[in-house]
Write an enzyme that holds these catalytic residues in place. Structure first.
Site, PDB file in Angstrom:
ATOM      1  N   HIS A   1       0.835  -1.196   0.000  1.00  0.00           N
ATOM      2  CA  HIS A   1       0.000   0.000   0.000  1.00  0.00           C
ATOM      3  C   HIS A   1       0.874   1.253   0.000  1.00  0.00           C
ATOM      4  O   HIS A   1       1.909   1.301   0.647  1.00  0.00           O
ATOM      5  CB  HIS A   1      -0.927   0.019   1.214  1.00  0.00           C
ATOM      6  CG  HIS A   1      -2.137   0.872   1.021  1.00  0.00           C
ATOM      7  ND1 HIS A   1      -2.081   2.243   1.080  1.00  0.00           N
ATOM      8  CD2 HIS A   1      -3.423   0.575   0.744  1.00  0.00           C
ATOM      9  CE1 HIS A   1      -3.283   2.737   0.859  1.00  0.00           C
ATOM     10  NE2 HIS A   1      -4.115   1.748   0.645  1.00  0.00           N
TER      11      HIS A   1
ATOM     12  N   GLY B   1       0.464  -5.072   1.894  1.00  0.00           N
ATOM     13  CA  GLY B   1      -0.798  -5.402   1.259  1.00  0.00           C
ATOM     14  C   GLY B   1      -0.646  -6.164  -0.036  1.00  0.00           C
ATOM     15  O   GLY B   1      -1.562  -6.892  -0.449  1.00  0.00           O
TER      16      GLY B   1
ATOM     17  N   TYR C   1      -3.098  -5.179  11.579  1.00  0.00           N
ATOM     18  CA  TYR C   1      -3.736  -5.793  10.416  1.00  0.00           C
ATOM     19  C   TYR C   1      -5.158  -6.214  10.754  1.00  0.00           C
ATOM     20  O   TYR C   1      -5.530  -6.346  11.918  1.00  0.00           O
ATOM     21  CB  TYR C   1      -2.916  -6.986   9.913  1.00  0.00           C
ATOM     22  CG  TYR C   1      -2.918  -7.044   8.401  1.00  0.00           C
ATOM     23  CD1 TYR C   1      -2.289  -6.056   7.658  1.00  0.00           C
ATOM     24  CD2 TYR C   1      -3.580  -8.054   7.720  1.00  0.00           C
ATOM     25  CE1 TYR C   1      -2.315  -6.072   6.276  1.00  0.00           C
ATOM     26  CE2 TYR C   1      -3.600  -8.082   6.333  1.00  0.00           C
ATOM     27  CZ  TYR C   1      -2.974  -7.085   5.621  1.00  0.00           C
ATOM     28  OH  TYR C   1      -3.009  -7.093   4.253  1.00  0.00           O
TER      29      TYR C   1
END
Length: 266
Positions: free
Chosen positions: A72, A115, A145
């Site tokens: 990400h 991610g 997470y």
């Protein structure tokens, strides 16, 4: 079909034949980071491929780079401190991959972070070369997470390997990833694309409705994880505290300044 949604990234769809598509994303200035716009574009392309009834999709990043994806785009965390929550672009794409009415194959060369590891784990099969490494790094910046994300790892990895990945944030190399079943085919770099296409052609020659039915059954079985409401509320509170913590702010500041973070548990 090229879709340069912004000047910094591209998402390309190549129809190999009427049964196989290659979906390639490239974000070279950000080490193929998964920005929100890139994630939305990948999601839209998968919707189109499903409408075209393409039974096999190979997902990869721009080749010839050391990093398959940096995960990400952390630059966006200044505006969104929980980019992996339900309903956010990353989770939406992961659900799309898992529910795609056909087989999605990740073709991996280079390191995979955060991610992006979840993206490869959400694909049905993984073909990789020896440069592949998989690192879950949320603990480096203080990001907790999600339960759904952890369940994807829980269903696919031994518990102690899962804990090592999330606690140590050290890469799982290609050999160990193959040993634990994260990688289906580990091949030399020059054979990577040919192997992915060979696997795709073998699948594309099978009955698509039968494969679709098996995939959906497996997805439903994996999602059968009953959890008491009290436990869900407890998890939500723990994630809220971590996302709002000074440690998370410190992690982001340290990442931006390229220095080691100093966490104090607050």
């Amino acid at each position: 079909m090229n879709t340069p949604e912004t000047s910094s990234f591209t998402v390309t769809v190549d129809i190999v034949d009427e049964r196989i598509a290659q979906l390639t994303f490239s974000h070279p200035t950000r080490r193929n980071a998964l920005s929100a716009d890139l994630l939305r574009t990948l999601d839209a392309r998968l919707v189109e491929l499903a409408a075209w009834r393409i039974p096999v999709v190979i997902v990869g990043s721009g080749m010839g780079q050391d990093v398959w994806s940096a995960g990400h785009d952390l630059g966006e965390l200044a505006h969104d401190r929980d980019p992996i929550a339900y309903g956010k672009p990353l989770e939406q794409l992961l659900r799309r991959v898992r529910a795609y009415p056909g087989v999605v194959i990740a073709m991996v060369s280079g390191s995979v972070w955060g991610g992006a590891v979840d993206l490869t784990m959400s694909c049905d099969l993984v073909v990789a070369d020896g440069s592949a490494r998989f690192a879950m790094t949320p603990a480096n910046i203080g990001l907790p997470y999600t339960t759904s994300g952890l369940l994807r790892f829980f269903n696919n990895l031994p518990i102690h390997v899962l804990k090592e990945m999330f606690f140590c944030a050290q890469p799982l190399d290609a050999q160990r990833a193959e040993r634990f079943g994260v990688i289906n085919r580990l091949v030399d770099s020059e054979k990577l694309e040919a192997t992915a296409l060979e696997l795709a052609r073998g699948i594309a020659g099978k009955a698509p409705l039968a494969i679709q039915a098996v995939k959906e059954q497996l997805r439903i079985l994996e999602d059968l994880q009953p959890m008491p409401v009290q436990a869900m509320e407890q998890i939500a509170e723990l994630r809220r505290q971590a996302c709002e913590s000074a440690d998370f702010s410190e992690g982001l500041a340290a990442f931006s300044a390229r220095r080691p973070p100093v966490f104090d548990g607050k």
